[in-house]
Write a protein that holds these residues in place. Structure first.
Motif, PDB file in Angstrom:
ATOM      1  N   UNK A   1       0.839  -1.207   0.000  1.00  0.00           N
ATOM      2  CA  UNK A   1       0.000   0.000   0.000  1.00  0.00           C
ATOM      3  C   UNK A   1       0.871   1.252   0.000  1.00  0.00           C
ATOM      4  N   UNK A   2       1.977   1.214   0.758  1.00  0.00           N
ATOM      5  CA  UNK A   2       2.862   2.372   0.826  1.00  0.00           C
ATOM      6  C   UNK A   2       3.506   2.653  -0.537  1.00  0.00           C
ATOM      7  N   UNK A   3       3.654   1.599  -1.337  1.00  0.00           N
ATOM      8  CA  UNK A   3       4.233   1.768  -2.671  1.00  0.00           C
ATOM      9  C   UNK A   3       3.171   1.953  -3.740  1.00  0.00           C
ATOM     10  N   UNK A   4       1.920   2.131  -3.326  1.00  0.00           N
ATOM     11  CA  UNK A   4       0.794   2.317  -4.246  1.00  0.00           C
ATOM     12  C   UNK A   4       0.613   1.113  -5.168  1.00  0.00           C
ATOM     13  N   UNK A   5       0.809  -0.097  -4.585  1.00  0.00           N
ATOM     14  CA  UNK A   5       0.626  -1.346  -5.326  1.00  0.00           C
ATOM     15  C   UNK A   5      -0.557  -2.102  -4.737  1.00  0.00           C
ATOM     16  N   UNK A   6      -1.181  -2.984  -5.494  1.00  0.00           N
ATOM     17  CA  UNK A   6      -2.314  -3.752  -4.969  1.00  0.00           C
ATOM     18  C   UNK A   6      -1.889  -4.644  -3.810  1.00  0.00           C
TER      19      UNK A   6
END
Length: 326
Positions: free
Chosen positions: A256-261
Motif C-alpha cells: 500500500x505504501x508503494x501504491x501497489x495492490x
C-alpha cells in the motif's frame, strides 16, 4: 604483491555460458595495471574479444586494444590454426611461401583432420612463443599472457596435447617444441583459472576440471565466481521466508505504501517468491562452500544487467585487483 607473482601465462577456462571470455578480458586489464604490457589471446575463432571490446575483428597479429590504469596496455591476438601452420612450417622447416602453396592442395585441412591434436599443438605453440618472446635487451615483450582457453570439458586435453606429441615425435624440431611447451604448462609460470557461476552443473564441472588439472600436474589458479547476486532480504528475513512465514500484514502494508495492490493473491505470490529466493540463496551458499573447499583463491564478480561493455570490464578488473589478482 598479488596472488600470481612470477606467473607468465594465465589460462582462463569455464563451462560455456559462465562468462570466461569476460573474465579473461577483465583479468588482462587487471594484470596490465601499473604500466605493464599484457597480451590477451583467443583460440576458438569466435572473435569474442572483438565483440566484447567493440573493436574491429582481431587478426593473426598483435594489436593494442585498450589501455589500463597507470599506463598499462592490453594487446589482443586471435590465433588462427591455418596461419599458425604457415608460421610453423616457416620456422621449423624453412618452407616460406611453399607452406601456403601446400594449402592450395588442402594440406592444412588434411593434416588437422588426420591428426586432430595438431590444431591444439599449433594454438598452444603460438601462445608459448608469445610468452617467451624477448626484446633485444633481454626483457620480456609481454609481462603476462592471458589465454581465453576452450571450456572446462576439454581444457586439460588442450593444454596437455604436447605431452602426447613429444612422446610420439622423439627427435627433431617437433619434439623440441612440444617438450618446451609441456615444460611451460606444467611449471609455476602457468596457472589455470576456472570461471563458474553458483549453479549445480557449472560448479560440478569446475570441481571435475580442477581434479583433472591436478591429476595432469597442471597448476590451478583461482576459482572465479561470476554473476553473483546480493540477497534481496536480510539474513533474519531469509530465515523466515524459507519457511514461508513472512508476515502477511507487513507485506500488505508495504504494498500500500508503494501504491501497489495488496490483494491476498498478490501477497501469497510474494511470499512464495520470497521462499524460493531464500532456498536459492541456500543452494548458492552450499555451492560457494564447495568451491572454497577446493583450496584455491576464490574471486567473485557481480551480475550486471544488460550487455557487458568495456566500462564493465574496467570495473571487473578493479574488483579482481582488489581481491589479489595482480
Amino acid at each position: 604483491m598479488g596472488d600470481w607473482e612470477g606467473v607468465r601465462l594465465h589460462v582462463v577456462t569455464g563451462k560455456g555460458g559462465t562468462g570466461k571470455t569476460t573474465v579473461a578480458s577483465a583479468l588482462a586489464i587487471a594484470l596490465a595495471t601499473g604500466g605493464r604490457k599484457v597480451l590477451l589471446v583467443e583460440v576458438e575463432e569466435r572473435q569474442g574479444l572483438a565483440q566484447l571490446f567493440d573493436v574491429a575483428p582481431l587478426e593473426y597479429a598483435e594489436h593494442r586494444i585498450v589501455p589500463a590504469a597507470g599506463g598499462g596496455e592490453v594487446y589482443g591476438l586471435a590465433i588462427d590454426a591455418r596461419e599458425a601452420m604457415y608460421e610453423y612450417l616457416g620456422m621449423f622447416y624453412r618452407l616460406g611461401r611453399a607452406g601456403r602453396a601446400l594449402d592450395r592442395v588442402g594440406f592444412v585441412d588434411f593434416a588437422t583432420t588426420i591428426a586432430p591434436g595438431l590444431r591444439d599443438v599449433l594454438l598452444t605453440g603460438k601462445t608459448y612463443e608469445a610468452v617467451r618472446r624477448r626484446k633485444d635487451n633481454g626483457e620480456y615483450v609481454y609481462d603476462a599472457v592471458v589465454l581465453d582457453a576452450p571450456p572446462t570439458g576439454r581444457v586439460t586435453r588442450f593444454l596437455d596435447v604436447n605431452t602426447a606429441v613429444s612422446s610420439l615425435a622423439r627427435v627433431g624440431p617437433i619434439h623440441r617444441q612440444a617438450s618446451a611447451i609441456t615444460s611451460l604448462v606444467h611449471s609455476p609460470r602457468t596457472v589455470v583459472h576456472v570461471v563458474t557461476v553458483l549453479e549445480e552443473m557449472p560448479v560440478q564441472e569446475t570441481v571435475d576440471a580442477i581434479a583433472e588439472l591436478r591429476a595432469a600436474k597442471i597448476p590451478v589458479g583461482a576459482v572465479v565466481i561470476n554473476q553473483t547476486r546480493t540477497p534481496f532480504l536480510s539474513a533474519d528475513d531469509l530465515a523466515v521466508a524459507r519457511s514461508g512465514q513472512l508476515n502477511r500484514s507487513a507485506i500488505a502494508e508495504s504494498l500500500r505504501a508503494a501504491a501497489l495492490p495488496d490483494t491476498d493473491a498478490f501477497v501469497d505470490q510474494l511470499r512464495q517468491e520470497a521462499s524460493g529466493h531464500a532456498k536459492r540463496i541456500d543452494l548458492e551458499n552450499d555451492a560457494r562452500a564447495s568451491l572454497e573447499g577446493l583450496g584455491r583463491p576464490v574471486y567473485e564478480l557481480p551480475h550486471l544487467t544488460g550487455a557487458i561493455d568495456p566500462t564493465a570490464l574496467y570495473e571487473f578488473a578493479e574488483l579482481l585487483n582488489g581481491q589479489g589478482a595482480s
